[in-house]
Design a protein around this motif. Structure first.
Motif, short mmCIF file in Angstrom:
data_model
loop_
_atom_site.label_atom_id
_atom_site.label_comp_id
_atom_site.label_asym_id
_atom_site.label_seq_id
_atom_site.Cartn_x
_atom_site.Cartn_y
_atom_site.Cartn_z
N GLU B 35 26.71 3.05 14.65
CA GLU B 35 27.70 2.73 15.48
C GLU B 35 28.89 1.61 15.03
O GLU B 35 29.70 1.86 15.51
CB GLU B 35 26.78 1.78 16.53
CG GLU B 35 25.96 3.05 17.62
CD GLU B 35 24.80 2.53 18.49
OE1 GLU B 35 24.70 3.18 19.39
OE2 GLU B 35 24.52 1.14 18.43
N PHE B 54 30.90 11.69 7.96
CA PHE B 54 29.31 11.45 7.92
C PHE B 54 28.50 12.23 8.78
O PHE B 54 28.83 12.75 9.99
CB PHE B 54 28.95 10.15 8.04
CG PHE B 54 29.18 9.32 9.40
CD1 PHE B 54 28.05 9.36 10.05
CD2 PHE B 54 30.34 8.78 9.59
CE1 PHE B 54 28.14 8.58 11.39
CE2 PHE B 54 30.59 8.14 10.76
CZ PHE B 54 29.29 8.04 11.93
N ASP B 55 27.50 12.86 8.32
CA ASP B 55 26.59 13.62 9.07
C ASP B 55 25.53 12.65 9.94
O ASP B 55 25.06 11.76 9.61
CB ASP B 55 25.60 14.46 8.12
CG ASP B 55 26.19 15.84 7.80
OD1 ASP B 55 27.02 16.29 8.75
OD2 ASP B 55 26.30 15.97 6.63
N ASP B 57 23.30 13.12 13.92
CA ASP B 57 23.09 13.87 15.32
C ASP B 57 22.16 13.34 16.31
O ASP B 57 22.59 12.42 17.12
CB ASP B 57 22.66 15.35 14.91
CG ASP B 57 23.02 16.37 16.02
OD1 ASP B 57 23.62 15.84 17.10
OD2 ASP B 57 22.30 17.43 16.48
N CYS B 58 20.89 13.09 16.02
CA CYS B 58 20.12 12.70 17.00
C CYS B 58 20.06 11.18 17.15
O CYS B 58 19.82 10.72 18.14
CB CYS B 58 18.55 13.24 16.75
SG CYS B 58 17.95 12.05 15.62
N ARG B 59 20.27 10.55 16.15
CA ARG B 59 20.52 9.01 15.99
C ARG B 59 19.10 8.40 16.41
O ARG B 59 19.30 7.40 17.08
CB ARG B 59 21.73 8.66 16.84
CG ARG B 59 22.88 8.96 16.30
CD ARG B 59 23.95 8.08 16.61
NE ARG B 59 25.27 8.59 16.13
CZ ARG B 59 26.55 7.81 15.85
NH1 ARG B 59 26.60 6.93 16.34
NH2 ARG B 59 27.35 8.28 15.38
N GLU B 60 17.96 9.12 16.16
CA GLU B 60 16.70 8.51 16.77
C GLU B 60 15.74 8.64 15.43
O GLU B 60 14.41 8.58 15.83
CB GLU B 60 16.34 8.71 18.04
CG GLU B 60 16.01 10.22 18.39
CD GLU B 60 15.74 10.36 20.00
OE1 GLU B 60 14.62 10.65 20.00
OE2 GLU B 60 16.95 10.02 20.76
N ILE B 62 15.19 11.32 13.72
CA ILE B 62 14.01 12.45 13.47
C ILE B 62 14.65 13.70 13.10
O ILE B 62 13.96 14.54 12.40
CB ILE B 62 13.30 12.77 14.91
CG1 ILE B 62 12.21 13.68 14.77
CG2 ILE B 62 14.35 13.14 16.18
CD1 ILE B 62 10.97 13.27 14.07
N CYS B 63 15.90 13.93 13.13
CA CYS B 63 16.59 15.17 12.95
C CYS B 63 17.07 15.32 11.32
O CYS B 63 17.13 16.51 11.17
CB CYS B 63 18.03 15.46 13.73
SG CYS B 63 19.42 14.23 13.31
N GLY B 64 16.85 14.08 10.68
CA GLY B 64 17.19 14.17 9.38
C GLY B 64 18.58 14.38 8.98
O GLY B 64 19.07 14.54 7.74
N THR B 81 12.72 3.80 7.43
CA THR B 81 13.96 3.62 8.34
C THR B 81 15.18 4.60 8.08
O THR B 81 15.75 4.52 6.80
CB THR B 81 14.59 2.32 8.52
OG1 THR B 81 13.32 1.40 9.02
CG2 THR B 81 15.60 2.19 9.47
N GLN B 85 18.61 4.37 12.32
CA GLN B 85 17.91 3.46 13.09
C GLN B 85 18.07 2.11 12.16
O GLN B 85 17.01 1.22 12.48
CB GLN B 85 16.36 3.82 12.82
CG GLN B 85 16.26 4.98 13.69
CD GLN B 85 14.70 5.11 14.27
OE1 GLN B 85 13.93 5.51 13.37
NE2 GLN B 85 14.48 4.96 15.46
N ILE B 160 11.43 14.93 7.55
CA ILE B 160 12.54 15.29 8.41
C ILE B 160 13.61 15.98 7.40
O ILE B 160 14.75 16.28 7.90
CB ILE B 160 13.14 14.15 9.09
CG1 ILE B 160 13.70 13.06 7.94
CG2 ILE B 160 12.21 13.46 9.89
CD1 ILE B 160 14.47 11.57 8.71
N GLY B 161 13.49 16.07 6.24
CA GLY B 161 14.16 16.79 5.34
C GLY B 161 15.61 16.32 5.15
O GLY B 161 16.71 17.01 5.25
N CYS B 162 15.57 15.11 5.10
CA CYS B 162 16.85 14.43 4.96
C CYS B 162 17.55 14.38 3.59
O CYS B 162 18.69 14.32 3.12
CB CYS B 162 16.87 13.01 5.32
SG CYS B 162 15.55 11.96 4.37
#
Lengths: 637, 257
Positions: B35, B54-55, B57-60, B62-64, B81, B85, B160-162
């Motif tokens: 943010e 920047f990549d 998506d979910c911002r919680e 979990i999407c990685g 984290t 997050q 999460i495959g980040c």
């Protein structure tokens, strides 16, 4: 427009079997001659693409994320329902069917819901076979938990990450097919138009998000599994990229859009903290199994929660709905939270919040048991709010979470455009006016693994399609339209960012078409949205160029579509002069403030048909008959 | 709160990049790192400059998708984290913060902070699955899974495959990612038939993508937003040795006719 639901006749429990026998098949050797486009790689699209490829079709799968594993299904937390009755607590396929129809406030198609309940059983088997690490009891059997809107324990889960694990199961099946060359995957590729030739869906036009290249893809059938449109509200629990562009483009090419006003506001989300806020985070509904929801009895009570004695607390869900208590369905729990906050009894700095308190569960079961069940959710909460929910009650507030509306589909999941199929949240089919918890995952996988893989054969075998290639004028026309729209975005160079328009649209939608709606507010929204849209096209600032990764340009396209869809949502909400499920019209409520349906006039699916730029869309109605579940006012008291 | 950012800007894969300084002012301590980046991007847009790609998506968490090297640490200073997050209250007011993309040979830069992580998908495609075609499954409760195995599998499956593991690794190794999937599937009874075939195929593909080897620095498990343990790599190595020792030649002809 004719809405043919194509529901097979016969008793409800035999319809799907009978239909599968009556549908035409494609010879195994012929399957590879058919190309199927699947847009979206979530639970519905990903499982569908993998299964269709397994069957032998030639599949092309598209997603805007950098990997199919990142589709927003990944974020689902709580669980997936299935009528296994492993708990011996009175569950059955019929009860899951009954709960879902009733939970949807009698606005879904019975035959579809029954099939969903039947297939729920197969889904769990399939997922276990794939290695989804569901929670287990010590003896090695599967564990279950309870969820809102049901009195049986039928929810299967993998900690608070059920969506992630189910999606990874589908993703791994999809990657297996990609490795074998039966699926060609196009990540970082966004569908920008649907191509319809001679009344039949024959392909899509996409933008490569890295190079900006506009490309045409031909197919014998197109499947959209592109998710819901909750981001029309700007702040929602959806991922930032979740968008309605694919279904909106399809709508403008002739697919009817059903029940757009049915949006789900989830009762347990972390409250908004400031203007910079970019999204809201869900706290799984499963927390309501052990957490008790309350607010102070007195207005404006600013004492910290631990200083408010039990007698001065209002456990309002337990008080208002004694038989379901804290597990009342989502629409009901959300409205109750809004009501107590509107009365001035909300908590937290904004007054828009209620407590979700685990103190009595911790006392009863011990901290370790609670950590075992919800540890990762508690950690997530603490990371975001910097408060420890083992000690201080969580603060929660409702937020936009899911959209029951979507493209209209028949029993075969085919839209009003032949050859265009729609699966998962993108269609409208199974949840009526309110979705029960742990049912979205079930529907996505039922559509992808079991339904589309069967019904698409019937479509492909039923008629012979002439060959087309991407030089066809319809593809050229769609490409040209996209190019000119892109040029227009980049040439405005106005004074406001895309996000500022999106935020303003979200405010309008939340204010006038959120948890409760009324005629005057909806009329106001229908004035404000076209004005905002006009200003957007005059004053938006989209920097950069078209031939590179340009995230502002991607957002501009999505927000431009939301600015049109928002208007349709408000129109649908205005025309539905009753309250049902997530759609609460203040004019239509019972004396104690519950939703008041009008089955005589509104027991139908509202399927909106695009009538051209600037013209009012046409309302088509599919009547809903309830042969098995008797129409009744929903009561959870 | 106010911050000085030094951010990697790079127009495209083949072009040279550089660190560019930006001011982030009036940021709420409750804002997430992304943010804060949004606020900076809004200001850049209004000044007519290109926002920082920047990549996310979910911002919680979990999407990685999100992936930033913050002050030299993958996903920043907090344990367990993801970047999305991480909140600004974790930084000192007035701090200078360095923001870079993952720097791994197998993850070429796409633009600014975005990198291409498709190599991870290809490792999964090489064998990170259980072959189970839709439709043939037996009843779910026919397969008993001891709770401890289910829990260990779930710990590993939480990946999460980040790609933070590879970004944090001095060797640029994605061993933690690869081992997490191998451990998840090898802990379960359903994963046994393909266990050895899987580990050989995935490890070979990991190396073929240009990731480095594991020399047990342990940086990966510190960077991992899901706190996946380096024990999974020991598990992978053990399975790999057994697999190479016990390897049986596969014959295509069995069962036809």
């Amino acid at each position: 427009m004719e809405l043919r639901a194509r529901v097979p006749d016969g008793p409800i429990e035999k319809k799907w079997d009978k239909h599968r026998f009556e549908m035409k098949l494609v010879n195994p050797a012929n399957k590879r001659k058919f190309t199927i486009i699947v847009v979206g790689s979530g639970l519905a699209g990903g499982s569908g693409a993998a299964t269709l490829a397994e069957l032998g079709y030639n599949v092309k799968c598209f997603c805007f994320q950098d990997s199919p594993r990142r589709a927003h299904s990944i974020a689902a937390q709580g669980g997936i329902n299935a009528a296994k009755n492993y708990q011996n607590d009175g569950d059955s396929v019929y009860r899951l069917f009954y709960d879902t129809v009733k939970g949807g406030d009698f606005r879904s198609r019975e035959a579809n819901v029954y099939r969903l309940a039947q297939l729920s059983v197969n889904i769990i088997d399939q997922c276990v076979a794939q290695g989804v690490p569901f929670a287990r009891e010590y003896g090695g059997l599967l564990a279950n938990r309870s969820f809102g809107g049901a009195q049986v324990s039928r929810t299967f889960y993998a900690r608070g990450q059920t969506g992630q694990q189910l999606l990874l199961g589908a993703y791994q099946a999809l990657e297996r097919q990609i490795g074998k060359g039966t699926v060609r995957m196009y990540p970082r590729t966004e569908m920008l138009d649907l191509v319809v030739i001679d009344g039949v869906a024959r392909g899509i036009v996409t933008r490569n998000l890295i190079t900006g290249a506009i490309e045409s893809h031909t197919a014998d059938a197109v499947v959209l599994g592109t998710g819901g449109y909750g981001n029309v509200f700007y702040l929602s629990t959806n991922a930032k990229g979740s968008n309605a562009t694919a279904i909106w483009r399809a709508y403008k090419r002739g697919a009817a859009f059903a029940n757009p006003c049915y949006t789900q506001i989830h009762p347990t989300c972390i409250p908004k903290s400031g203007e910079y806020q970019s999204k809201l985070t869900l706290m799984s509904e499963s927390l309501r199994n052990d957490g008790r929801v309350w607010v102070p009895l007195a207005k404006g009570d600013k004492r910290p929660p631990n200083q408010i004695p039990g007698a001065e607390r209002d456990y309002y869900l337990e008080r208002m709905y004694p038989s379901f208590g804290n597990l009342a369905p989502r629409d009901i729990a959300s409205r109750a939270a809004k009501r107590v906050c509107d009365e001035g009894r909300g908590v937290g700095p904004t007054g828009l919040g209620v407590y979700l308190d685990f103190a009595s569960a911790i006392q009863r079961l011990g901290v370790e048991a609670i950590r075992e069940r919800y540890g990762n959710l508690f950690e997530m909460y603490q990371r975001i709010t910097d408060e420890n929910p083992y000690v201080v009650p969580m603060r929660i507030y409702p937020a936009v979470h899911y959209t029951m509306g979507g493209l209209w589909v028949d029993y075969n999941l085919m839209s009003t455009i032949p050859g265009l199929h729609v699966v998962g949240e993108a269609n409208f089919s199974d949840h009526g006016a309110n979705r029960l918890g742990a049912s979205a995952l079930m529907q996505g996988l039922a559509d992808g693994y079991y339904i589309i893989s069967n019904t698409i054969a019937d479509y492909l075998a039923s008629g012979k399609l002439p060959p087309v290639d991407a030089t066809h004028p319809a593809f050229r026309e769609a490409e040209a339209q996209i190019a000119s729209r892109t040029t227009r975005f980049l040439s405005i160079r106005g004074t406001r960012t895309v996000d500022s328009f999106h935020r303003e649209l979200g405010n309008i939608m939340w204010e006038y078409c959120g948890m409760s709606r009324n005629e005057e507010g909806l009329e106001t929204a229908l004035q404000l949205i076209p004005k905002l849209r006009e200003e957007f096209w005059r004053d938006v600032n989209v920097p950069g160029s078209a031939d590179t990764l340009n995230q502002a340009l991607e957002k501009a396209g999505r927000v431009a579509d939301f600015l049109e869809l928002g208007e349709l949502i408000c129109l649908d909400a205005l025309e539905r002069r009753e309250s049902c499920g997530g759609h609460f019209r203040e004019e239509y409520q019972t004396p104690d403030g519950e939703a008041l349906r009008d089955d005589e006039h509104f027991a139908y699916v509202a399927a909106w048909e695009y009538a051209g730029q600037g013209r009012r869309p046409i309302l088509n109605k599919e009547p809903l008959d309830f042969e098995y579940v008797h129409l009744a006012q929903r009561s959870y008291k | 709160m106010n911050f000085t950012l030094r951010v990697w800007r790079q127009a495209g894969p083949g072009t040279p990049g550089k660190m560019v300084e930006y001011k982030a002012t009036g940021i709420s301590p409750e804002a997430s790192f992304l943010e804060m980046m949004d606020v900076v991007n809004e200001q850049l847009t209004l000044k007519g400059e290109e926002p920082i790609a920047f990549d996310h998506d979910c911002r919680e968490g979990i999407c990685g998708s999100c992936a930033m090297m913050i002050d030299g640490m993958a996903h920043g200073p907090n344990k367990g984290t993801a970047t999305c997050q991480l909140h600004m209250r974790s930084f000192a007011d007035g701090a200078t913060i360095l923001v870079e993309p993952w720097r791994v040979r197998a993850f070429p830069v796409v633009k600014d902070l975005c990198v291409d992580r498709s190599a991870l998908d290809r490792i999964i495609a090489a064998g990170g699955f259980i072959t189970a075609a839709t439709g043939g499954a037996r009843d779910a409760n026919d397969i008993l899974v001891p709770k401890v195995a289910a829990d260990l599998a779930m710990d590993a499956a939480a990946c999460i495959g980040c790609g933070a593991c590879a970004a944090a690794c001095p060797n640029g190794s994605a061993s933690l990612f690869t081992a997490a999937k191998i451990t998840h599937l090898a802990e379960l009874p359903q994963g046994q038939p393909e266990r050895f075939r899987r580990v050989i195929a995935m490890v070979a593909h990991h190396d073929a993508e240009g990731f480095g080897g594991c020399t047990f620095h342990g940086e990966c498990q510190i960077a991992c937003p899901k706190e996946i343990s380096i024990d999974t790599i020991a598990h992978m190595n053990r399975d790999y040795m057994s697999a190479t020792a016990a390897s049986r030649e596969e014959k295509a002809a069995g069962g036809t006719g």
